[in-house]
Design an enzyme around this catalytic site. Structure first.
Site, PDB file in Angstrom:
ATOM      1  N   GLY A 141      64.469  59.588  45.620  1.00 21.25           N
ATOM      2  CA  GLY A 141      64.970  60.933  45.307  1.00 21.25           C
ATOM      3  C   GLY A 141      66.486  60.860  45.312  1.00 21.25           C
ATOM      4  O   GLY A 141      67.089  60.339  46.267  1.00 21.25           O
ATOM      5  N   ASP A 152      68.201  63.199  38.117  1.00 22.15           N
ATOM      6  CA  ASP A 152      68.860  62.026  38.711  1.00 22.15           C
ATOM      7  C   ASP A 152      70.282  61.845  38.192  1.00 22.15           C
ATOM      8  O   ASP A 152      71.116  61.248  38.857  1.00 22.15           O
ATOM      9  CB  ASP A 152      68.039  60.762  38.437  1.00 22.15           C
ATOM     10  CG  ASP A 152      66.764  60.792  39.266  1.00 22.15           C
ATOM     11  OD1 ASP A 152      65.784  61.413  38.819  1.00 22.15           O
ATOM     12  OD2 ASP A 152      66.785  60.254  40.385  1.00 22.15           O
ATOM     13  N   ASN A 178      65.738  62.230  34.399  1.00 21.10           N
ATOM     14  CA  ASN A 178      64.841  62.515  35.529  1.00 21.10           C
ATOM     15  C   ASN A 178      63.621  61.612  35.391  1.00 21.10           C
ATOM     16  O   ASN A 178      63.502  60.831  34.444  1.00 21.10           O
ATOM     17  CB  ASN A 178      64.458  64.000  35.540  1.00 21.10           C
ATOM     18  CG  ASN A 178      63.741  64.396  36.820  1.00 21.10           C
ATOM     19  OD1 ASN A 178      64.195  64.068  37.917  1.00 21.10           O
ATOM     20  ND2 ASN A 178      62.614  65.076  36.718  1.00 21.10           N
ATOM     21  N   LYS A 179      62.704  61.748  36.323  1.00 15.10           N
ATOM     22  CA  LYS A 179      61.525  60.883  36.377  1.00 15.10           C
ATOM     23  C   LYS A 179      60.816  60.792  35.030  1.00 15.10           C
ATOM     24  O   LYS A 179      60.671  61.794  34.325  1.00 15.10           O
ATOM     25  CB  LYS A 179      60.587  61.438  37.453  1.00 15.10           C
ATOM     26  CG  LYS A 179      59.301  60.691  37.667  1.00 15.10           C
ATOM     27  CD  LYS A 179      59.484  59.206  37.923  1.00 15.10           C
ATOM     28  CE  LYS A 179      60.431  58.897  39.060  1.00 15.10           C
ATOM     29  NZ  LYS A 179      60.875  57.465  39.058  1.00 15.10           N
ATOM     30  N   ARG A 219      69.812  50.759  43.064  1.00 22.98           N
ATOM     31  CA  ARG A 219      69.106  51.448  41.967  1.00 22.98           C
ATOM     32  C   ARG A 219      70.165  51.996  41.000  1.00 22.98           C
ATOM     33  O   ARG A 219      71.184  52.523  41.454  1.00 22.98           O
ATOM     34  CB  ARG A 219      68.223  52.592  42.495  1.00 22.98           C
ATOM     35  CG  ARG A 219      67.009  52.095  43.281  1.00 22.98           C
ATOM     36  CD  ARG A 219      66.010  53.207  43.568  1.00 22.98           C
ATOM     37  NE  ARG A 219      65.218  53.557  42.406  1.00 22.98           N
ATOM     38  CZ  ARG A 219      64.381  54.610  42.375  1.00 22.98           C
ATOM     39  NH1 ARG A 219      64.257  55.397  43.430  1.00 22.98           N
ATOM     40  NH2 ARG A 219      63.672  54.868  41.296  1.00 22.98           N
TER      41      ARG A 219
HETATM   42  O1  MRU Z   1      62.058  57.177  41.521  1.00 22.51           O
HETATM   43  P1  MRU Z   1      62.357  58.359  42.387  1.00 22.51           P
HETATM   44  O2  MRU Z   1      61.200  58.810  43.210  1.00 22.51           O
HETATM   45  O3  MRU Z   1      63.606  58.157  43.209  1.00 22.51           O
HETATM   46  O4  MRU Z   1      62.667  59.514  41.337  1.00 22.51           O
HETATM   47  C1  MRU Z   1      62.960  60.801  41.822  1.00 22.51           C
HETATM   48  C2  MRU Z   1      63.165  61.800  40.754  1.00 22.51           C
HETATM   49  O5  MRU Z   1      63.131  61.514  39.582  1.00 22.51           O
HETATM   50  C3  MRU Z   1      63.515  63.189  41.181  1.00 22.51           C
HETATM   51  O6  MRU Z   1      63.035  64.133  40.270  1.00 22.51           O
HETATM   52  C4  MRU Z   1      65.037  63.316  41.285  1.00 22.51           C
HETATM   53  O7  MRU Z   1      65.579  62.271  42.003  1.00 22.51           O
HETATM   54  C5  MRU Z   1      65.443  64.598  41.905  1.00 22.51           C
HETATM   55  S1  MRU Z   1      65.073  64.617  43.642  1.00 22.51           S
HETATM   56  C6  MRU Z   1      65.705  66.039  44.272  1.00 22.51           C
END
Ligand code: MRU
Length: 358
Positions: free
Chosen positions: A55, A246, A256-257, A96
Protein backbone atom coordinates in the site's frame (compact mmCIF):
# COMPACT_ATOMS: atom_id res chain seq x y z
CA UNK A 1 -17.15 13.37 12.41
CA UNK A 2 -13.38 13.33 13.18
CA UNK A 3 -14.00 11.86 16.64
CA UNK A 4 -16.34 9.22 15.24
CA UNK A 5 -13.72 8.23 12.67
CA UNK A 6 -10.97 8.05 15.30
CA UNK A 7 -13.21 5.90 17.50
CA UNK A 8 -13.71 3.55 14.56
CA UNK A 9 -9.95 3.03 14.05
CA UNK A 10 -9.30 -0.60 14.91
CA UNK A 11 -6.46 -2.00 12.85
CA UNK A 12 -2.86 -0.79 12.66
CA UNK A 13 -0.17 -2.43 10.59
CA UNK A 14 2.88 -0.24 11.41
CA UNK A 15 4.25 0.38 14.91
CA UNK A 16 7.43 2.21 15.88
CA UNK A 17 8.38 1.18 19.38
CA UNK A 18 11.27 -0.16 21.47
CA UNK A 19 13.74 1.27 18.93
CA UNK A 20 12.47 -0.96 16.12
CA UNK A 21 9.85 -1.09 13.38
CA UNK A 22 7.07 -3.62 13.90
CA UNK A 23 5.00 -4.67 10.88
CA UNK A 24 1.88 -6.80 10.73
CA UNK A 25 2.74 -9.49 8.18
CA UNK A 26 0.10 -8.88 5.49
CA UNK A 27 1.08 -12.03 3.61
CA UNK A 28 -0.55 -14.12 6.33
CA UNK A 29 -3.83 -12.24 6.71
CA UNK A 30 -6.68 -12.98 7.26
CA UNK A 31 -5.65 -16.31 8.77
CA UNK A 32 -2.91 -15.21 11.13
CA UNK A 33 -2.03 -11.89 12.79
CA UNK A 34 1.72 -12.08 13.17
CA UNK A 35 3.91 -9.06 13.93
CA UNK A 36 7.51 -9.01 12.71
CA UNK A 37 10.26 -6.85 14.23
CA UNK A 38 12.73 -4.99 11.98
CA UNK A 39 16.06 -3.59 13.18
CA UNK A 40 17.80 -2.70 9.92
CA UNK A 41 17.03 -0.62 6.84
CA UNK A 42 17.89 -3.53 4.53
CA UNK A 43 15.43 -5.81 6.31
CA UNK A 44 12.67 -3.19 5.96
CA UNK A 45 13.47 -2.87 2.23
CA UNK A 46 13.06 -6.63 1.90
CA UNK A 47 9.75 -6.44 3.84
CA UNK A 48 8.52 -3.87 1.29
CA UNK A 49 9.71 -5.93 -1.68
CA UNK A 50 8.14 -9.14 -0.37
CA UNK A 51 4.82 -7.45 0.57
CA UNK A 52 4.97 -7.88 4.36
CA UNK A 53 3.94 -4.23 4.17
CA UNK A 54 2.22 -2.88 1.06
CA UNK A 55 0.00 0.00 0.00
CA UNK A 56 1.57 3.27 -1.16
CA UNK A 57 1.39 5.34 2.06
CA UNK A 58 2.37 2.39 4.29
CA UNK A 59 5.45 1.75 2.14
CA UNK A 60 6.52 5.41 2.47
CA UNK A 61 6.05 5.45 6.25
CA UNK A 62 8.00 2.19 6.65
CA UNK A 63 10.86 3.54 4.53
CA UNK A 64 11.06 6.67 6.70
CA UNK A 65 11.40 4.59 9.87
CA UNK A 66 13.90 2.33 8.07
CA UNK A 67 16.19 5.34 7.56
CA UNK A 68 16.14 6.01 11.31
CA UNK A 69 17.31 2.42 11.81
CA UNK A 70 19.93 2.94 9.12
CA UNK A 71 21.19 6.17 10.69
CA UNK A 72 21.39 4.51 14.09
CA UNK A 73 23.67 1.76 12.73
CA UNK A 74 25.78 4.12 10.59
CA UNK A 75 26.34 6.52 13.49
CA UNK A 76 27.36 3.65 15.76
CA UNK A 77 29.86 2.47 13.13
CA UNK A 78 31.57 5.90 13.15
CA UNK A 79 33.22 7.64 10.18
CA UNK A 80 31.21 9.52 7.56
CA UNK A 81 27.84 8.14 8.57
CA UNK A 82 25.85 10.32 6.18
CA UNK A 83 27.82 9.01 3.21
CA UNK A 84 27.31 5.45 4.45
CA UNK A 85 23.57 6.08 4.82
CA UNK A 86 23.37 6.51 1.03
CA UNK A 87 23.45 2.71 0.73
CA UNK A 88 20.26 2.53 2.83
CA UNK A 89 18.56 5.19 0.72
CA UNK A 90 19.46 3.12 -2.35
CA UNK A 91 18.29 -0.26 -1.07
CA UNK A 92 14.96 1.27 -0.02
CA UNK A 93 14.52 3.11 -3.33
CA UNK A 94 15.12 -0.18 -5.16
CA UNK A 95 12.44 -2.09 -3.20
CA UNK A 96 9.39 -1.23 -5.35
CA UNK A 97 9.20 1.21 -8.27
CA UNK A 98 5.62 2.41 -8.79
CA UNK A 99 4.25 4.00 -5.60
CA UNK A 100 5.74 7.49 -5.40
CA UNK A 101 5.07 7.74 -1.65
CA UNK A 102 8.25 5.70 -1.12
CA UNK A 103 10.40 8.26 -2.96
CA UNK A 104 8.47 11.15 -1.41
CA UNK A 105 9.25 9.84 2.09
CA UNK A 106 12.91 9.21 1.23
CA UNK A 107 13.16 12.79 -0.09
CA UNK A 108 11.62 14.20 3.05
CA UNK A 109 14.13 12.30 5.19
CA UNK A 110 16.96 13.52 2.97
CA UNK A 111 15.77 17.12 3.27
CA UNK A 112 15.73 16.74 7.05
CA UNK A 113 19.31 15.48 6.92
CA UNK A 114 20.32 18.48 4.83
CA UNK A 115 18.76 20.85 7.40
CA UNK A 116 20.65 19.30 10.36
CA UNK A 117 22.46 21.87 12.47
CA UNK A 118 25.62 21.31 14.48
CA UNK A 119 23.57 21.45 17.68
CA UNK A 120 20.94 18.90 16.50
CA UNK A 121 20.83 15.32 17.68
CA UNK A 122 20.62 13.65 14.23
CA UNK A 123 18.81 10.55 15.45
CA UNK A 124 16.22 12.55 17.36
CA UNK A 125 15.68 14.76 14.30
CA UNK A 126 15.20 11.81 11.91
CA UNK A 127 13.00 9.98 14.40
CA UNK A 128 10.78 13.07 14.70
CA UNK A 129 10.60 13.42 10.92
CA UNK A 130 9.54 9.78 10.43
CA UNK A 131 6.88 10.13 13.14
CA UNK A 132 5.64 13.35 11.50
CA UNK A 133 5.32 11.56 8.14
CA UNK A 134 3.32 8.81 9.86
CA UNK A 135 1.09 11.23 11.77
CA UNK A 136 0.41 13.48 8.79
CA UNK A 137 -0.73 10.47 6.76
CA UNK A 138 -3.14 9.54 9.54
CA UNK A 139 -4.51 13.09 9.59
CA UNK A 140 -4.78 13.18 5.79
CA UNK A 141 -6.84 9.97 5.91
CA UNK A 142 -9.34 11.59 8.28
CA UNK A 143 -9.70 14.69 6.11
CA UNK A 144 -10.14 12.67 2.90
CA UNK A 145 -12.67 10.34 4.54
CA UNK A 146 -14.85 13.29 5.48
CA UNK A 147 -14.50 14.98 2.08
CA UNK A 148 -15.34 11.78 0.21
CA UNK A 149 -18.35 10.92 2.37
CA UNK A 150 -19.66 14.48 1.98
CA UNK A 151 -19.31 14.17 -1.79
CA UNK A 152 -21.31 10.95 -1.86
CA UNK A 153 -24.03 12.60 0.23
CA UNK A 154 -24.06 15.63 -2.06
CA UNK A 155 -24.54 13.58 -5.23
CA UNK A 156 -26.73 10.79 -3.88
CA UNK A 157 -28.19 11.27 -0.42
CA UNK A 158 -29.72 7.83 -0.01
CA UNK A 159 -28.15 4.38 0.45
CA UNK A 160 -25.39 3.67 -2.06
CA UNK A 161 -23.88 0.55 -3.53
CA UNK A 162 -20.13 0.94 -3.95
CA UNK A 163 -17.35 -1.03 -5.60
CA UNK A 164 -13.70 -0.97 -4.58
CA UNK A 165 -10.47 -2.60 -5.73
CA UNK A 166 -7.32 -3.75 -3.92
CA UNK A 167 -6.79 -2.73 -0.29
CA UNK A 168 -6.67 0.93 0.65
CA UNK A 169 -7.56 0.66 4.32
CA UNK A 170 -5.76 0.82 7.65
CA UNK A 171 -3.41 -1.90 6.40
CA UNK A 172 -2.26 0.21 3.46
CA UNK A 173 -1.81 3.54 5.25
CA UNK A 174 -0.82 5.18 8.52
CA UNK A 175 -4.41 5.47 9.69
CA UNK A 176 -7.98 5.13 8.56
CA UNK A 177 -7.40 4.40 4.89
CA UNK A 178 -7.82 6.33 1.65
CA UNK A 179 -10.59 4.87 -0.56
CA UNK A 180 -11.57 2.51 2.25
CA UNK A 181 -11.48 5.46 4.64
CA UNK A 182 -14.12 7.20 2.50
CA UNK A 183 -16.18 4.00 2.43
CA UNK A 184 -15.90 3.61 6.22
CA UNK A 185 -16.89 7.25 6.80
CA UNK A 186 -19.80 6.95 4.35
CA UNK A 187 -20.96 3.85 6.20
CA UNK A 188 -20.80 5.66 9.55
CA UNK A 189 -22.89 8.39 7.92
CA UNK A 190 -25.56 5.82 6.96
CA UNK A 191 -24.86 6.17 3.22
CA UNK A 192 -23.76 2.63 2.35
CA UNK A 193 -25.98 -0.29 1.53
CA UNK A 194 -23.28 -2.68 0.27
CA UNK A 195 -19.68 -2.68 -0.87
CA UNK A 196 -18.62 -4.94 -3.72
CA UNK A 197 -14.99 -5.94 -3.24
CA UNK A 198 -12.91 -7.04 -6.24
CA UNK A 199 -10.81 -10.00 -5.14
CA UNK A 200 -7.79 -8.29 -6.84
CA UNK A 201 -5.84 -11.04 -8.53
CA UNK A 202 -3.17 -12.18 -8.25
CA UNK A 203 -2.21 -11.12 -4.74
CA UNK A 204 -5.82 -11.04 -3.48
CA UNK A 205 -5.58 -7.77 -1.54
CA UNK A 206 -9.38 -7.47 -1.88
CA UNK A 207 -10.27 -11.01 -0.83
CA UNK A 208 -7.76 -11.27 2.00
CA UNK A 209 -7.35 -7.71 3.32
CA UNK A 210 -10.25 -5.43 2.31
CA UNK A 211 -12.84 -8.12 3.01
CA UNK A 212 -11.23 -8.69 6.41
CA UNK A 213 -11.19 -4.97 7.29
CA UNK A 214 -14.81 -4.39 6.22
CA UNK A 215 -16.09 -7.56 7.90
CA UNK A 216 -14.33 -6.57 11.16
CA UNK A 217 -16.44 -3.42 11.15
CA UNK A 218 -19.70 -5.06 10.17
CA UNK A 219 -19.91 -3.19 6.85
CA UNK A 220 -22.05 -5.22 4.41
CA UNK A 221 -19.91 -6.55 1.59
CA UNK A 222 -19.83 -9.08 -1.19
CA UNK A 223 -16.61 -10.38 -2.62
CA UNK A 224 -16.54 -10.74 -6.40
CA UNK A 225 -14.18 -11.98 -9.08
CA UNK A 226 -12.41 -9.04 -10.75
CA UNK A 227 -13.97 -10.04 -14.07
CA UNK A 228 -17.49 -9.66 -12.56
CA UNK A 229 -17.18 -5.89 -12.10
CA UNK A 230 -18.81 -4.77 -15.39
CA UNK A 231 -21.69 -7.20 -14.89
CA UNK A 232 -22.19 -5.96 -11.33
CA UNK A 233 -22.22 -2.32 -12.51
CA UNK A 234 -24.94 -3.26 -14.99
CA UNK A 235 -27.08 -5.33 -12.62
CA UNK A 236 -26.52 -4.24 -9.00
CA UNK A 237 -27.12 -0.51 -9.05
CA UNK A 238 -23.52 0.43 -8.26
CA UNK A 239 -23.24 4.23 -8.12
CA UNK A 240 -19.57 4.78 -7.23
CA UNK A 241 -16.27 3.04 -7.88
CA UNK A 242 -13.86 4.22 -5.17
CA UNK A 243 -10.15 3.38 -5.43
CA UNK A 244 -6.77 4.54 -4.12
CA UNK A 245 -3.64 5.44 -6.06
CA UNK A 246 0.07 4.69 -6.15
CA UNK A 247 1.12 7.66 -8.27
CA UNK A 248 -0.88 10.53 -9.77
CA UNK A 249 0.89 12.54 -12.46
CA UNK A 250 0.69 16.28 -13.22
CA UNK A 251 -2.19 15.80 -15.70
CA UNK A 252 -4.27 13.70 -13.27
CA UNK A 253 -3.47 10.23 -14.71
CA UNK A 254 -3.61 7.62 -11.92
CA UNK A 255 -1.45 4.54 -11.46
CA UNK A 256 -3.14 2.02 -9.18
CA UNK A 257 -3.49 -1.73 -8.74
CA UNK A 258 -3.82 -3.68 -11.98
CA UNK A 259 -7.49 -3.79 -12.98
CA UNK A 260 -8.26 -0.19 -12.01
CA UNK A 261 -8.12 1.02 -15.63
CA UNK A 262 -10.72 -1.46 -16.82
CA UNK A 263 -12.94 -0.47 -13.89
CA UNK A 264 -12.77 3.17 -15.01
CA UNK A 265 -13.65 2.27 -18.61
CA UNK A 266 -16.59 0.20 -17.39
CA UNK A 267 -17.70 2.87 -14.93
CA UNK A 268 -17.87 5.46 -17.71
CA UNK A 269 -19.87 3.08 -19.92
CA UNK A 270 -22.39 2.43 -17.12
CA UNK A 271 -22.65 6.01 -15.82
CA UNK A 272 -21.02 5.03 -12.51
CA UNK A 273 -19.00 7.81 -10.81
CA UNK A 274 -15.28 7.13 -10.43
CA UNK A 275 -13.52 8.49 -7.33
CA UNK A 276 -9.77 8.28 -6.58
CA UNK A 277 -8.70 8.94 -3.00
CA UNK A 278 -5.03 9.63 -2.23
CA UNK A 279 -2.92 11.96 -0.08
CA UNK A 280 -0.87 14.65 -1.83
CA UNK A 281 2.24 12.52 -1.11
CA UNK A 282 0.94 10.28 -3.94
CA UNK A 283 0.99 13.16 -6.46
CA UNK A 284 4.09 13.34 -8.64
CA UNK A 285 4.11 16.69 -10.43
CA UNK A 286 7.51 15.85 -11.97
CA UNK A 287 5.86 13.47 -14.45
CA UNK A 288 3.70 15.10 -17.12
CA UNK A 289 1.55 12.04 -17.69
CA UNK A 290 1.06 8.43 -16.71
CA UNK A 291 3.08 7.27 -19.73
CA UNK A 292 6.24 8.01 -17.74
CA UNK A 293 5.31 5.87 -14.72
CA UNK A 294 7.39 2.74 -14.18
CA UNK A 295 4.95 -0.16 -13.82
CA UNK A 296 6.19 -2.89 -11.51
CA UNK A 297 6.26 -6.38 -13.03
CA UNK A 298 6.35 -9.16 -10.48
CA UNK A 299 7.24 -12.83 -10.74
CA UNK A 300 4.92 -14.77 -13.06
CA UNK A 301 4.61 -17.43 -10.38
CA UNK A 302 2.14 -15.12 -8.60
CA UNK A 303 -0.21 -16.00 -11.50
CA UNK A 304 0.89 -19.51 -12.31
CA UNK A 305 0.57 -20.76 -8.74
CA UNK A 306 -2.03 -20.55 -6.00
CA UNK A 307 -0.75 -20.95 -2.43
CA UNK A 308 2.44 -22.47 -3.80
CA UNK A 309 0.59 -24.98 -6.03
CA UNK A 310 0.78 -24.82 -9.81
CA UNK A 311 -2.64 -24.03 -11.33
CA UNK A 312 -1.69 -23.04 -14.89
CA UNK A 313 -0.37 -24.88 -17.91
CA UNK A 314 3.36 -24.79 -18.47
CA UNK A 315 3.37 -21.36 -20.17
CA UNK A 316 5.05 -18.00 -19.60
CA UNK A 317 3.05 -15.38 -17.65
CA UNK A 318 3.10 -11.61 -17.71
CA UNK A 319 2.41 -9.96 -14.35
CA UNK A 320 2.21 -6.14 -14.40
CA UNK A 321 0.84 -5.27 -10.96
CA UNK A 322 -0.28 -1.69 -11.67
CA UNK A 323 -1.96 0.10 -14.56
CA UNK A 324 -2.61 3.73 -15.48
CA UNK A 325 -6.12 5.17 -15.64
CA UNK A 326 -6.23 8.23 -17.93
CA UNK A 327 -7.42 11.44 -16.25
CA UNK A 328 -10.39 11.78 -18.60
CA UNK A 329 -12.00 8.67 -17.07
CA UNK A 330 -11.81 10.10 -13.54
CA UNK A 331 -14.65 12.11 -11.99
CA UNK A 332 -12.98 13.11 -8.71
CA UNK A 333 -9.59 12.99 -7.04
CA UNK A 334 -9.90 13.47 -3.28
CA UNK A 335 -6.82 14.62 -1.35
CA UNK A 336 -6.25 16.22 2.06
CA UNK A 337 -5.81 19.54 0.19
CA UNK A 338 -9.24 19.33 -1.38
CA UNK A 339 -11.14 17.80 -4.29
CA UNK A 340 -10.33 17.98 -8.00
CA UNK A 341 -13.25 17.34 -10.33
CA UNK A 342 -12.43 16.05 -13.84
CA UNK A 343 -8.66 16.44 -13.31
CA UNK A 344 -6.30 18.14 -15.75
CA UNK A 345 -2.88 19.77 -15.48
CA UNK A 346 -4.14 23.23 -14.52
CA UNK A 347 -6.41 21.87 -11.78
CA UNK A 348 -3.68 19.60 -10.39
CA UNK A 349 -1.27 22.58 -10.26
CA UNK A 350 -3.84 24.66 -8.39
CA UNK A 351 -4.46 21.80 -5.95
CA UNK A 352 -0.76 21.41 -5.14
CA UNK A 353 -0.51 25.15 -4.30
CA UNK A 354 -3.21 24.79 -1.65
CA UNK A 355 -2.56 24.14 2.03
CA UNK A 356 -3.76 20.93 3.71
CA UNK A 357 -7.31 21.30 4.97
CA UNK A 358 -6.53 20.08 8.51
O1 MRU B 1 0.75 -3.95 -4.55
P1 MRU B 1 0.11 -3.18 -3.44
O2 MRU B 1 -0.75 -4.01 -2.55
O3 MRU B 1 1.12 -2.36 -2.68
O4 MRU B 1 -0.85 -2.16 -4.20
C1 MRU B 1 -1.64 -1.29 -3.44
C2 MRU B 1 -2.53 -0.44 -4.26
O5 MRU B 1 -2.53 -0.47 -5.46
C3 MRU B 1 -3.39 0.54 -3.53
O6 MRU B 1 -4.59 0.77 -4.21
C4 MRU B 1 -2.63 1.86 -3.39
O7 MRU B 1 -1.35 1.66 -2.92
C5 MRU B 1 -3.33 2.81 -2.49
S1 MRU B 1 -3.24 2.29 -0.80
C6 MRU B 1 -3.93 3.50 0.14
Amino acid sequence: MRERLLAAEKVTAIEWREGALHLLDQRLLPFEERWLRYDTAAAVAEAIRSMVVRGAPAIGISAAYALVLGAQARLAAGGDWQAALEADFQVLADSRPTAVNLFWALNRMRERLLRLKESDDPLAALDAEARAIHLSDREANLTMAQLGADLIRKYQGNLQTLLTHCNTGALATGGFGTALGVIRAAYLDGLVERVYVDETRPWLQGARLTAWELANEGIPLSLNADAAAAHLMKTKGITWVIVGADRITANGDVANKIGTYQLAVNAMHHGVRFMVVAPSSTIDMSLASGDAIVIEERDGRELLELAGRRVAADVPAVNPVFDVTPADLIDFIITEKGIVERPDTAKMKRLMCRKRLH
